[in-house]
Design an enzyme around this catalytic site. Structure first.
Site, PDB file in Angstrom:
ATOM      1  N   ARG A  97      -1.035 -17.521 -17.223  1.00 44.82           N
ATOM      2  CA  ARG A  97      -0.047 -17.486 -18.283  1.00 44.82           C
ATOM      3  C   ARG A  97       0.145 -18.917 -19.015  1.00 44.82           C
ATOM      4  NH1 ARG A  97      -0.952 -13.423 -18.857  1.00 44.82           N
ATOM      5  NH2 ARG A  97       0.009 -11.400 -18.442  1.00 44.82           N
ATOM      6  N   GLU A 139       1.510 -17.205 -28.450  1.00 41.61           N
ATOM      7  CA  GLU A 139       0.314 -16.387 -28.786  1.00 41.61           C
ATOM      8  C   GLU A 139       0.638 -15.743 -30.108  1.00 41.61           C
ATOM      9  OE1 GLU A 139      -1.366 -14.643 -25.388  1.00 41.61           O
ATOM     10  OE2 GLU A 139      -1.539 -16.413 -24.250  1.00 41.61           O
ATOM     11  N   HIS A 199      -6.943 -15.359 -25.414  1.00 35.02           N
ATOM     12  CA  HIS A 199      -6.760 -14.539 -24.179  1.00 35.02           C
ATOM     13  C   HIS A 199      -7.695 -13.478 -24.061  1.00 35.02           C
ATOM     14  CE1 HIS A 199      -2.585 -13.022 -22.306  1.00 35.02           C
ATOM     15  NE2 HIS A 199      -3.641 -12.886 -21.683  1.00 35.02           N
TER      16      HIS A 199
END
Length: 592
Positions: free
Chosen positions: A280, A309, A328
Site C-alpha cells: 500500500r 492513485e 498497481h
C-alpha cells in the site's frame, strides 16, 4: 459450569409475528381447556425480491456470470462519490477494487439496505470498516486468489530494480547505448527483508530463497514455525532496517503502519538499500522517500502503489531516475483477475444467502474447517432464537436471554462467538427491520439493551462433535403458547443437530422431535386417541406436506404437546379449524 455474559439488549415486541391461538390464562401453569372463545392473530409475510449487486469496478467475467445466477447485477464503473451514494440505496451488495472509496457517507446513503461490500483483492483500506460494522454491513475480501500474482510482481520489481531494467529500456528506446551507466547489482548472497510475513510476503520469501538471497522477515504476528519451514529468520523491525540490502513491503495499511517508512526510519537503514513496495502506498511517506533517494541513503525504489492513485503527473517521486514504477499491477494477471472475481463473487453470494464467510474482515475470523463443523449448529442457534421470540406474547419486552451449550469439549475448544451472534440474529430480525449478522450482532445488542448470557455445560464423553444440545431461554416474559414456559418460569426451547440438520427437541418441559425446516405448528391438547389424525386431516386437505410430527406428554391421558413440521404455510382457515378441535387447548403457528 461457567457463565459468560455478553452485551445487553432490549427488544420491543409490539409487532405481531405469528398466527396463534391460546386461552386467556396466566402463563405460568397448565390449565384445563377454557370456555372462552378462541382468538386468531395473523402474520403478513412479504416475499423477498432478487437482490441487486452493484459492481463499481471491472472484475473478471467469470465472477460477473456467477453473480448473475443469483442476483441482478449492475456494472457501473467510474462512479463519482455522489453517483455512488445515489445508487447505493437500491443495492444489497457492492463490489469494488482499490479505486472506489466506500465511505461512511456511502453506508449512510444505503439506509440499511446494503448487506455486504466485497473488496476484489486483499487490502480493505478503501472501505470504512467502522461505518460498515455500525450499519450491519459485512465486508469480505478475496485474500487468496491474487497472492501468487502479487508475489510474482514483487519479485519482478526486485529483479528489475537490481538490474536497472526500466531505465535501460527507456535509454535504448531513446536511441542511446549506455552499458556502463546501468551496471546493476547481483541478488545472490544479498539480504532481503520482507516486512509483513503474510500470504504474499511468505510467497516472496520462498521465491527470493530460490534466487540465492538471504531472507529475513519482520512481522509481530507471524508464526515462528511457518518462517522456519521456509528458511526465514524473524527479526525485529530495527534489525531488519540495519541488515537488509533490499526491503520488500507487504504489510496492510493501518493507523499503525501509515507512513511507517518516514525520515526517522530511513535514517536507520543500511546506506544504498533498495526498496520494493507492492503493498500500500500509504505505508511510505513519499516526501521522506524522495529525500532519502536524493541523499543516496536509498539507492533505488520500485513502487507499484502510491498514496494517491493515480499519482499527479508532476509527482517528483514517479519521475525520479532511480525509481521504477508500475500502475498497481500486483494482481494484474489473467489468472489472478479471474480467480479474484470468482472468489469475491462466491463470498458476496454466500453472504447474501446468510452463509458464514471465511473471508469476512469485520466479523470473527474463523478457519474454514471450523466453519464447516459449526455450520449446522449456527443454523440451529438462529432458528431457536426465531422460535423463542415468536413465542413471546405481544407487548412483552425481551430483556434477558440465556443460551446454554452442552458439550463434551472444554471451554477452550469451543468458540461460541458465531453461535451467540446467530442467536441474536434470530431474536431480533423477526421483530424488527434491522438486519443482523456476525458483523453487527454485538453492536445491535448493545444498542437495544438486551442482556444475553451464555452458559456452558461440560458433559462426559468423547468430543467427536462440538455440541450435544443448545437451549435458549427468555426470562420475565409472558408466552402466547403457555406450554413453552418451563418449570423455571421461562420460555424455553432446546435443539440438537441430527444427521447434519437442526432439530427442535424440547419446548418448555415437553420433549419433542421435529426438523427445523419450513414452518411449525405447536399444539397442546388432552392426551386422547384421534387428535393426531384430526390435525393431520386438516393439513392434508390444504395439500400441505408434513415433514415431521412428534408428540411429547406429561403422562398417559394427561397433557400432550404435538409438534408438526410443515413444508408450506397453511391457510388461515386451516389454522382456525385446528383451534376448533375440542381437545386442543392452545396452539401456535411459527415461521422459520
Amino acid at each position: 459450569m461457567s457463565v459468560i455474559s455478553s452485551s445487553n439488549l432490549t427488544i420491543s415486541l409490539n409487532t405481531t409475528i405469528s398466527l396463534s391461538w391460546r386461552s386467556s390464562l396466566p402463563s405460568r401453569a397448565i390449565f384445563p381447556r377454557p370456555k372462552k372463545p378462541k382468538t386468531l392473530v395473523v402474520l403478513a409475510t412479504a416475499l423477498g425480491a432478487k437482490p441487486t449487486v452493484l459492481v463499481a469496478e471491472k472484475i473478471g467475467d467469470a465472477g460477473i456470470q456467477l453473480l448473475k445466477t443469483f442476483a441482478n447485477v449492475d456494472c457501473s464503473y467510474n462512479l463519482s462519490p455522489e453517483e455512488l451514494c445515489t445508487k447505493i440505496s437500491l443495492c444489497d451488495a457492492l463490489i469494488v477494487r482499490s479505486g472506489t472509496k466506500v465511505t461512511r457517507e456511502v453506508f449512510e446513503s444505503a439506509m440499511g439496505r446494503l448487506k455486504v461490500v466485497g473488496r476484489a483483492g486483499v487490502g480493505i483500506d478503501n472501505v470504512d470498516i467502522s461505518a460498515a460494522t455500525e450499519h450491519g454491513c459485512l465486508v469480505v475480501n478475496a485474500p487468496t486468489a491474487n497472492t501468487i500474482a502479487a508475489a510474482e510482481h514483487g519479485i519482478a520489481l526486485l529483479t528489475a530494480v537490481s538490474r536497472n531494467v526500466a531505465q535501460a529500456d527507456a535509454s535504448v528506446k531513446a536511441g542511446k547505448w549506455e552499458r556502463n551507466k546501468y551496471v546493476g547489482v547481483s541478488l545472490v548472497g544479498k539480504t532481503l527483508a520482507v516486512m509483513g510475513f503474510g500470504k504474499v510476503g511468505s510467497e516472496v520469501a520462498r521465491r527470493a530463497k530460490g534466487l540465492g538471497m538471504q531472507v529475513i522477515a519482520h512481522d509481530p504476528y507471524a508464526p515462528a514455525d511457518r518462517a522456519r519451514a521456509i528458511g526465514v529468520e524473524l527479526v525485529s523491525f530495527g534489525e531488519a532496517l540495519t541488515t537488509a540490502d533490499f526491503i520488500s513491503l507487504h504489510m496492510p495499511l493501518t493507523p499503525a503502519t501509515s507512513k511507517m517508512f518516514n525520515d526517522e526510519t530511513f535514517s536507520r537503514v543500511k546506506k544504498g538499500v533498495r526498496i520494493i513496495n507492492v503493498a500500500r502506498g500509504g505505508v511510505i511517506d513519499e516526501e521522506a522517500l524522495l529525500r532519502a533517494l536524493d541523499s543516496g541513503v536509498v539507492a533505488q525504489a520500485a513502487l507499484d502503489v502510491f498514496t494517491e492513485e493515480p499519482p499527479p503527473q508532476e509527482n517528483k517521486l514517479v519521475r525520479h531516475e532511480n525509481v521504477t514504477v508500475t500502475p498497481h499491477l500486483g494482481a494484474s494477471t489473467t489468472e489472478a483477475q479471474e480467480g479474484v472475481a470468482l472468489e469475491i463473487a462466491e463470498a458476496v453470494v454466500g453472504a447474501l444467502r446468510g452463509e458464514l464467510a471465511a473471508t469476512a474482515v469485520n466479523a470473527p475470523m474463523v478457519p474454514a474447517e471450523v466453519l464447516l463443523e459449526l455450520s449446522p449448529y449456527v443454523a440451529l442457534t438462529e432458528k431457536l432464537g426465531r422460535l423463542a421470540v415468536q413465542l413471546v406474547a405481544g407487548g412483552s419486552g425481551v430483556k434477558f436471554v440465556k443460551v446454554t451449550y452442552a458439550s463434551t469439549r472444554g471451554p477452550d475448544d469451543l468458540d461460541t462467538r458465531l453461535l451467540r451472534a446467530m442467536v441474536t440474529k434470530g431474536l431480533i430480525e423477526p421483530v424488527s427491520s434491522v438486519f443482523v449478522n456476525l458483523v453487527n450482532a454485538d453492536f445491535i445488542a448493545k444498542q437495544r439493551g438486551l442482556r444475553l448470557t451464555e452458559e456452558r455445560i461440560v458433559l462426559d464423553g468423547s468430543p467427536e462433535k462440538p455440541l450435544e444440545f443448545i437451549q435458549v431461554r427468555i426470562a420475565n416474559v409472558e408466552s402466547k403458547f403457555v406450554s413453552a414456559i418451563s418449570n423455571s418460569g421461562e420460555i424455553t426451547v432446546e435443539g440438537r443437530v441430527k444427521d447434519g440438520k437442526p432439530h427442535l427437541t424440547k419446548v418448555g418441559s415437553f420433549g419433542v422431535d421435529v426438523s427445523l425446516e419450513g414452518s411449525i405448528v405447536l399444539c397442546r391438547q388432552s392426551d386422547q386417541p384421534g387428535i393426531i389424525g384430526k390435525v393431520g386431516n386438516i393439513i392434508s386437505e390444504e395439500n400441505v406436506n408434513v415433514n415431521f410430527m412428534s408428540v411429547g406428554r406429561i403422562a398417559p391421558g394427561k397433557q400432550a404437546v404435538m409438534t408438526i413440521g410443515l413444508d408450506e404455510e397453511p391457510s388461515r382457515d386451516a389454522l382456525k379449524k385446528i383451534g376448533e378441535i375440542t381437545a386442543v387447548e392452545e396452539f401456535v403457528f411459527l415461521k422459520l
